[in-house]
Design a protein around this motif. Structure first.
Motif, short mmCIF file in Angstrom:
data_model
loop_
_atom_site.label_atom_id
_atom_site.label_comp_id
_atom_site.label_asym_id
_atom_site.label_seq_id
_atom_site.Cartn_x
_atom_site.Cartn_y
_atom_site.Cartn_z
N MET A 198 0.83 -1.21 0.00
CA MET A 198 0.00 0.00 0.00
C MET A 198 0.86 1.26 0.00
SD MET A 198 -3.09 -0.95 -0.37
CE MET A 198 -3.84 0.67 -0.18
N ALA A 199 2.07 1.17 0.59
CA ALA A 199 2.97 2.32 0.60
C ALA A 199 3.49 2.64 -0.80
CB ALA A 199 4.14 2.06 1.54
N LEU A 200 3.48 1.64 -1.70
CA LEU A 200 3.93 1.88 -3.08
C LEU A 200 2.86 2.57 -3.92
CD1 LEU A 200 5.63 -1.58 -3.80
CD2 LEU A 200 6.79 0.62 -3.55
N LEU A 201 1.66 2.73 -3.38
CA LEU A 201 0.54 3.31 -4.13
C LEU A 201 0.43 4.81 -3.87
CD1 LEU A 201 -2.01 2.77 -5.92
CD2 LEU A 201 -3.27 2.54 -3.77
N THR A 202 0.35 5.58 -4.96
CA THR A 202 0.15 7.03 -4.86
C THR A 202 -1.16 7.39 -5.54
OG1 THR A 202 2.54 7.42 -4.93
CG2 THR A 202 1.10 9.31 -5.37
N PRO A 203 -2.23 7.64 -4.77
CA PRO A 203 -3.50 8.05 -5.38
C PRO A 203 -3.43 9.53 -5.79
CG PRO A 203 -3.79 7.10 -3.17
CD PRO A 203 -2.35 7.45 -3.32
N SER A 204 -4.10 9.85 -6.88
CA SER A 204 -4.07 11.25 -7.35
C SER A 204 -5.32 11.57 -8.16
CB SER A 204 -2.82 11.48 -8.22
OG SER A 204 -2.80 12.80 -8.73
N LEU A 205 -5.66 12.85 -8.19
CA LEU A 205 -6.75 13.34 -9.03
C LEU A 205 -6.23 14.07 -10.25
CD1 LEU A 205 -9.18 14.72 -6.28
CD2 LEU A 205 -9.34 12.55 -7.51
N SER A 206 -4.92 14.07 -10.42
CA SER A 206 -4.30 14.85 -11.50
C SER A 206 -3.60 13.95 -12.51
CB SER A 206 -3.29 15.84 -10.93
OG SER A 206 -2.55 16.44 -11.96
N MET A 207 -3.92 14.10 -13.77
CA MET A 207 -3.23 13.37 -14.82
C MET A 207 -1.76 13.77 -14.87
SD MET A 207 -5.30 11.27 -16.63
CE MET A 207 -4.96 11.26 -18.40
N GLU A 208 -1.43 14.98 -14.43
CA GLU A 208 -0.04 15.43 -14.42
C GLU A 208 0.84 14.56 -13.54
OE1 GLU A 208 1.26 17.79 -16.22
OE2 GLU A 208 -0.58 18.59 -17.11
N ALA A 209 0.22 13.87 -12.59
CA ALA A 209 0.99 13.00 -11.70
C ALA A 209 1.60 11.83 -12.44
CB ALA A 209 0.10 12.50 -10.57
N LEU A 210 1.15 11.60 -13.67
CA LEU A 210 1.64 10.48 -14.47
C LEU A 210 2.85 10.86 -15.33
CD1 LEU A 210 -1.84 9.22 -15.72
CD2 LEU A 210 -0.51 8.29 -13.81
N ALA A 211 3.28 12.08 -15.24
CA ALA A 211 4.30 12.59 -16.16
C ALA A 211 5.63 11.84 -16.08
CB ALA A 211 4.53 14.08 -15.91
N ASP A 212 5.95 11.30 -14.92
CA ASP A 212 7.24 10.60 -14.79
C ASP A 212 7.11 9.08 -14.83
OD1 ASP A 212 5.96 10.35 -12.38
OD2 ASP A 212 7.75 10.67 -11.16
N CYS A 213 5.96 8.57 -15.22
CA CYS A 213 5.74 7.13 -15.27
C CYS A 213 6.36 6.52 -16.53
CB CYS A 213 4.25 6.80 -15.21
SG CYS A 213 3.49 7.16 -13.60
N ASP A 214 6.84 5.30 -16.40
CA ASP A 214 7.46 4.61 -17.53
C ASP A 214 6.44 3.83 -18.36
OD1 ASP A 214 10.27 5.21 -16.75
OD2 ASP A 214 9.68 4.05 -14.98
N LEU A 215 5.35 3.45 -17.73
CA LEU A 215 4.26 2.74 -18.40
C LEU A 215 2.96 3.25 -17.81
CD1 LEU A 215 2.88 0.45 -20.08
CD2 LEU A 215 3.39 -1.09 -18.17
N ILE A 216 2.03 3.62 -18.67
CA ILE A 216 0.72 4.12 -18.20
C ILE A 216 -0.36 3.26 -18.85
CG2 ILE A 216 -0.83 6.09 -18.05
CD1 ILE A 216 1.68 7.88 -18.54
N ILE A 217 -1.24 2.69 -18.01
CA ILE A 217 -2.32 1.84 -18.48
C ILE A 217 -3.65 2.51 -18.18
CG2 ILE A 217 -3.40 -0.45 -18.33
CD1 ILE A 217 -0.74 -1.44 -17.08
N GLU A 218 -4.46 2.72 -19.22
CA GLU A 218 -5.78 3.28 -18.95
C GLU A 218 -6.79 2.15 -18.78
OE1 GLU A 218 -8.61 3.04 -20.76
OE2 GLU A 218 -7.84 2.21 -22.65
N ALA A 219 -7.66 2.32 -17.79
CA ALA A 219 -8.73 1.34 -17.53
C ALA A 219 -10.04 2.11 -17.35
CB ALA A 219 -8.41 0.51 -16.30
N VAL A 220 -10.37 2.91 -18.38
CA VAL A 220 -11.56 3.76 -18.31
C VAL A 220 -12.70 3.11 -19.09
CG1 VAL A 220 -10.15 5.82 -18.00
CG2 VAL A 220 -10.87 5.17 -20.32
N PHE A 221 -13.81 3.80 -19.20
CA PHE A 221 -15.01 3.27 -19.83
C PHE A 221 -14.73 2.83 -21.27
CE2 PHE A 221 -19.20 3.83 -21.95
CZ PHE A 221 -19.90 2.88 -21.22
#
Length: 696
Positions: free
Chosen positions: A359-382
């Protein structure tokens, strides 16, 4: 590199098996051990022999690369080697580190002494391939660990740490490290004491009441094994160790092994075993393709899929940033993930420390900008193309260069999604199956522009998170759902003709499917299929769909989530109860179509449903959506509950004979009801049938 290194350490000859990754007992290894043993026996200065393995492993057993080749049975066989070790005039010690499984453990059991490190892993896992230990394991293991423990190990195939077997006669010593040094010291001490070793084969098996225990075990194993013959064969071979002289027990083991080896169940399980390994190999992507670094992951959507996807990576120690639009949805998603972990904690499957770490590895956010430094981004939207477009346009703007952008879509066009960005080489599909933190299958969808290193990276990452990853090309539904559609359509045609949903489900479940198609529909949500059909009516008006499923949905019978679908469900329970309202609906629908219901056999139900999978699978192969037929089998074994003892739909078709398959399809095409055009055998089937070929 020689298959066996020979070195002298004091009065001992040390034979080191060298066949990465786990020192499988290939022909070259067997020959090397035999020649090295003969060399040691001929050297008057050598007083004892130590056998061990390189790379931190003793031996993982048979070398799978030699399965189904002449080398597997070539002399010296494992039986030859075991006999030579037992006859050795100089004592032989097995020094076990890492794994000693299958034939590797059987080789060790032939030695005069055995030393292991406590963390070594011991197993006779042949039952998982529909086989039994064929190198004397069923006769020797009970003599050193006892009847009950040996039976459990052999029937389950479960690995056991050597430390847990330290008090048995399997090992003469269990040490923290340095198995070779410990083995050399042990043999020096035993020689000095003038000890005459007792072979395992010559030991007596002692049990207070073997027959009574075995009678109870037969009841339990028979209930557990179901249609699989190997567990009961394992039991009877172990039973032989209690009632027959050793050599008679060996002959019985050999007879049973041969029967299983030639049986359809083992052929299917071995096919599944090799198919899963083949699925990781992409024909035009070299195995040494450099991978992109994945140190941080982003997931968009904290619903059931997004949360489950996130858990896979948290479990593997990869930090995840989870993004949602609204705080309540984000909080709900995080709470669900924590709840899943807490249930595992209560069951003893997870420690509090691991829960806290994940759980400590999880960072919840309401901002898409928080994904800017991610190496892989997976969308699971509608699952709607307009929503996907909005997400990928934003990701294109904020994601760092080289980041892989993945869609969890189950049906939508990944090439079209990639077109919403200026970096299509970085875009692919990662179709997880629900619940994503449990289901093994991961369809990795390769777009026409997807870069090879992006594809290779995601395939490797799938393995890291414990998934069975299979590459699919771009088409509606990819591999699994594309094949599922005609399967479900055929089930509906069968009901229109006279079967009931419960008859179809029971027939498929008796065949071995985890659930029949109508129970699956209720579990997944019948409204999901309805939504897909509505899209099909617009995009592919030529497709012929039975309208019965639409009528069901028009009554609001969406499945378990609303308490009614093809069946009725009591609150808090998942028992599928036949419902008179559904029977009346089916009767009314048949009258509208002018159909007089007929009796259908379970055999016809199974044939039409499974061959619907096969025909669509053949078309996927023709179109290049899948690289090999075995990939289709892996998808259905890992993600759709297809019975492992059938080997997957394409292997099952091979076992029937493709001539017979094509003939059956032509017969269904001539029937008066259903989609006749669909039952025209795919050209690939016709070609293979004419040539006497097979899919695999």
């Amino acid at each position: 590199m020689s298959a066996v290194e020979y070195r002298i350490e004091g009065p001992c000859a040390v034979l080191v098996m060298q066949n990465p990754p786990v020192n499988g007992l290939a022909q070259a290894v067997r020959t090397g051990v035999m020649e090295a043993l003969d060399r040691a026996l001929a050297d008057a200065e050598i007083k004892a022999v130590v056998i061990t393995g390189s790379g931190g492993h003793f031996s993982g057993g048979a070398d799978i690369r030699e399965f189904n080749t002449p080398k597997m049975e070539a002399a010296p066989s494992l039986h030859d080697l075991i006999a030579a070790i037992e006859r050795s005039a100089k004592p032989v010690v097995a020094a076990i580190e890492g794994t000693a499984m299958g034939g590797g453990l059987e080789l060790a059991l032939a030695c005069h002494y055995r030393v292991a490190t406590g963390k070594s892993v011991i197993a006779l896992p042949e039952v998982k391939l529909g086989l039994l230990p064929g190198g004397g394991g069923t006769q020797r293991l009970p003599r050193v660990v006892g009847l009950e423990l040996a039976l459990n190990m052999i029937v389950s195939g479960t690995p056991v740490p050597a430390a847990k077997l330290a008090q048995t006669e399997l090992f003469d010593a269990v040490v923290e490290s340095g198995a070779v040094a410990a083995a050399s010291q042990l043999i020096a001490d035993r020689l000095a004491a003038g000890e005459v070793p007792v072979l395992v084969r010559d030991r007596k098996l002692v049990h207070a009441d073997a027959e009574a225990f075995l009678d109870i075990a037969r009841l339990n194993v028979r209930a557990m094994a179901g249609a699989y013959p190997a567990p009961m064969a394992c039991l009877e071979c172990v039973a032989a160790s209690t009632s027959k002289p050793f050599d008679e027990g060996l002959r019985f083991e050999c007879e049973q092994f041969t029967l299983l080896m030639n049986g359809e169940e083992s052929k299917a399980l071995r096919h599944a075993f090799f198919s899963e390994r083949a699925a990781s190999k992409i024909p035009d992507v070299p195995s040494d393709t450099p991978l992109r670094r994945i140190d941080k992951l982003g997931v968009i959507g904290a619903g059931t899929m997004g949360g489950g996807i996130s858990m896979n990576f948290l479990n593997a120690g990869i930090p995840v940033t989870l993004v949602e639009q609204k705080q309540d949805a984000l909080d709900r998603g995080v709470a669900t993930m924590r709840g899943n972990y807490e249930r595992s904690l209560k069951k003893g499957k997870l420690s509090q420390d691991k829960l806290d770490t994940r759980m400590a590895l999880l960072t919840p956010s309401l901002s898409m900008e928080a994904l800017a430094d991610c190496d892989l981004i997976i969308e699971a939207v509608f699952e709607e193309i307009g929503v996907k477009q909005q997400v990928f346009e934003v990701l294109d703007a904020i994601a760092k260069p080289g980041a892989i952008l993945a869609s969890n879509t189950s049906t939508l066009d990944v090439d079209r999604i990639a077109g919403f960005t200026r970096r299509p080489a970085d875009v692919l599909g990662m179709h997880f199956f629900s619940p994503a933190n449990v289901m093994k299958l991961l369809e990795v969808v390769r777009g026409k522009a997807t870069a090879k290193d992006a594809l290779a990276t995601v395939m490797a990452l799938g393995k890291k998170i414990g998934k069975t990853a299979v590459v699919s090309g771009v088409c509606d539904g990819f591999i699994g759902n594309r094949m599922l559609e005609p399967y479900v359509r055929e089930a509906l045609f069968l009901v229109e003709e006279g079967a009931s949903p419960q008859q179809v489900d029971k027939a498929m479940e008796r065949f071995g499917m985890a659930m029949g198609p109508f129970r699956v529909g209720d579990l997944a949500g019948n409204d999901i299929g309805w939504s897909i059909r509505k899209r099909r009516y617009v995009e592919r008006p030529e497709m012929f769909y039975p309208k019965l499923a639409d009528r069901l949905c028009e009554l609001g019978r969406f499945g378990q989530k609303v308490g009614k679908g093809w069946y009725r469900y009591e609150p808090g329970r998942r028992d599928a109860i036949p419902d008179a309202e559904v029977t009346a609906l089916i009767d009314s629908h048949r009258r509208e179509l002018g159909i007089t219901p007929r009796a259908l056999s379970d055999e016809e139900i199974v044939s039409r449903c499974v061959l619907a999978l096969v025909n669509e699978g053949a078309r996927l192969l023709e179109e290049g959506i899948a690289a090999r037929a075995s990939d289709l089998d892996v998808v259905y074994l890992s993600g759709y509950g297809f019975p492992a003892l059938r080997g997957g739909p394409m292997h099952y078709a091979d076992s029937l004979g493709l001539y017979n398959v094509a003939r059956s399809m032509r017969g269904y095409a001539a029937s008066a009801h259903g989609d006749r055009a669909f039952w025209t055998p795919a050209p690939l089937i016709e070609k293979l049938a004419a040539d006497g070929g097979t899919f695999n």
